[in-house]
Design a protein around this motif. Sequence first.
Motif, short mmCIF file in Angstrom:
data_model
loop_
_atom_site.label_atom_id
_atom_site.label_comp_id
_atom_site.label_asym_id
_atom_site.label_seq_id
_atom_site.Cartn_x
_atom_site.Cartn_y
_atom_site.Cartn_z
N PHE A 30 1.29 7.90 -7.99
CA PHE A 30 1.57 8.89 -6.95
C PHE A 30 3.05 8.87 -6.57
O PHE A 30 3.79 7.96 -6.90
CB PHE A 30 0.75 8.60 -5.71
CG PHE A 30 -0.73 8.71 -5.90
CD1 PHE A 30 -1.41 9.86 -5.52
CD2 PHE A 30 -1.46 7.67 -6.46
CE1 PHE A 30 -2.78 9.96 -5.69
CE2 PHE A 30 -2.83 7.77 -6.64
CZ PHE A 30 -3.49 8.92 -6.25
N LYS A 47 8.34 -1.08 -6.87
CA LYS A 47 6.96 -0.73 -6.49
C LYS A 47 6.38 0.29 -7.44
O LYS A 47 5.22 0.18 -7.85
CB LYS A 47 6.95 -0.15 -5.07
CG LYS A 47 6.92 -1.20 -3.99
CD LYS A 47 6.76 -0.56 -2.63
CE LYS A 47 7.92 -0.92 -1.76
NZ LYS A 47 7.85 -0.39 -0.42
N SER A 50 4.26 8.73 -3.31
CA SER A 50 4.50 7.69 -2.32
C SER A 50 3.98 6.39 -2.89
O SER A 50 3.02 6.38 -3.64
CB SER A 50 3.77 8.02 -1.03
OG SER A 50 2.41 8.22 -1.29
N TYR A 51 4.65 5.31 -2.55
CA TYR A 51 4.24 4.02 -3.09
C TYR A 51 2.85 3.75 -2.57
O TYR A 51 2.61 3.67 -1.39
CB TYR A 51 5.17 2.91 -2.63
CG TYR A 51 6.59 3.36 -2.50
CD1 TYR A 51 7.23 3.94 -3.59
CD2 TYR A 51 7.27 3.23 -1.31
CE1 TYR A 51 8.52 4.36 -3.49
CE2 TYR A 51 8.58 3.65 -1.20
CZ TYR A 51 9.20 4.22 -2.29
OH TYR A 51 10.48 4.64 -2.19
N ASP A 52 1.94 3.58 -3.48
CA ASP A 52 0.54 3.48 -3.07
C ASP A 52 -0.02 2.10 -3.36
O ASP A 52 -1.22 1.94 -3.49
CB ASP A 52 -0.28 4.54 -3.81
CG ASP A 52 -0.17 4.36 -5.30
OD1 ASP A 52 0.91 3.97 -5.76
OD2 ASP A 52 -1.15 4.59 -6.01
N LEU A 53 0.83 1.09 -3.47
CA LEU A 53 0.31 -0.26 -3.70
C LEU A 53 -0.47 -0.70 -2.47
O LEU A 53 -0.27 -0.18 -1.38
CB LEU A 53 1.46 -1.24 -3.97
CG LEU A 53 2.29 -0.93 -5.22
CD1 LEU A 53 3.40 -1.96 -5.36
CD2 LEU A 53 1.44 -0.89 -6.46
#
Lengths: 251, 222
Positions: A90, A149, A92-95
């Motif tokens: 995605f 990320k 936005s960093y979705d970690l």
Amino acid sequence: MAQQNHNMLEVSGLKKRFGDDIVLDGVDLTVSRGEVVVILGSSGCGKSTLLRCINGLESVDEGSIRIDGEEVAVGSRSLTRLRQKIGMVFQSYDLFPHKNILDNITLAPVKVQKRSKQEARAQAEQLLRRVGLWEKRKAYPRELSGGQKQRVAIVRALCLNPEIMLFDEVTAALDPEMVREVLDVMLELAQGGMTMLIVTHEMQFARAVADRIVFLDEGKVLENLPAEEFFENPRTQRAKDFLQTFEFKKQ
Amino acid sequence: MKYLDWNFITKYAPLYAEAAKLTVFIAFWGILLAFAVGVICSAALYYKVPVLRRIIQAYIELSRNTPLLVQLFFLYFGLPNIGIVWSGETCAIIGIAFLGGSYMTETLRSGLESIDKIQEESAASLGLNKWLTMKEIIFPQAMAISVPGICANVIFLIKETSVVSGIALADLMYVAKDLIGLYYKTDESLTMLVIAYLIILLPVSIIATLLERRMRHAGFGN
């Protein structure tokens, strides 16, 4: 194998509305095995929605999406299984912020694919080394830069051994210096023969990585051309105007 | 200022210790149940389960807008009329769970709702089903965010147990009132009462502070 006859991805007549807004208006798109397709278009043209539909995050109003010959149906039992064939990264960093890097990566292989911890870790190690982040395996996402990320997010998706990767403007939220390291990973993946569908605003990257460009405008596919041809000789005025906005000349 | 009667205090301190055990017993089980109620109800609210969601909302309003003492009277004196007879302890534990459940629900719900939607979507895109997503991704993060609220609820509920003396349970409050009634040693009885509650609550409060600090330090945020 029989499944080799299918295209990796087949989208036909896809329509999607949000209320009265028609976001996707009859999109047809095929991606064959090993192909890298980049979707271009201005903001709000439906690029992200298309990717979200392919991954079953949005239901579709009309038309069909097939991954490897199998229909993507929101809410169906087969969806979870099908999603393992699709890796998605995605914007936005979705970690998962409460899990360290290694746990972020091995969670789905272990819990969803029921693989052994050791085996999942071994693959995670190999992938993390490839993107130069093995020494960060114990770190938490907050300790990483945006570019790091996103590289982890790519590794996390890859660790499920997907057959197609979807990238939704993965560098859009990054500082300029960090864009490169992420794009390099994607280029390497493409060269390794991964089937990829990429939404991006990085024109030079698109040109370098893509086999084919799909140009979307107001929910419709305006152009679907080999990459060089699209950049050298776009068919529609809309695409010409779009490409123009990325050119700078001294006045 | 007159001095406290130390003989009286040493003589009756064991009574307080005994009563404190009951207070802690009721608080422990009541709060544990309340937390379980909170987890279930907040998940149902989070997923907007039809019908159940309305029932839970009604429960929350009923539970938060009626005094615990009234709820206890209902359980202890009311329910026998329809053939349900529970011991005082059971009524007290269920009463605390009934009251605390709604507070825990609201605290956990706000925690759940503060988790970014992208977390759920990226979990889904990795093939995690709803249950795994809740258990592995959403709930742990929501818990961390809810810690201060949960700690406040725990302290509040321990203090609320003081009303169980209203249904004749010999908790701390009951013992103090009893001693005042019998010997008119108001200062001694109330001083011991205050100290007894502090002995129970200060450690809880300190643990809560440490937990909150730890969670803040962990500060998951990207």
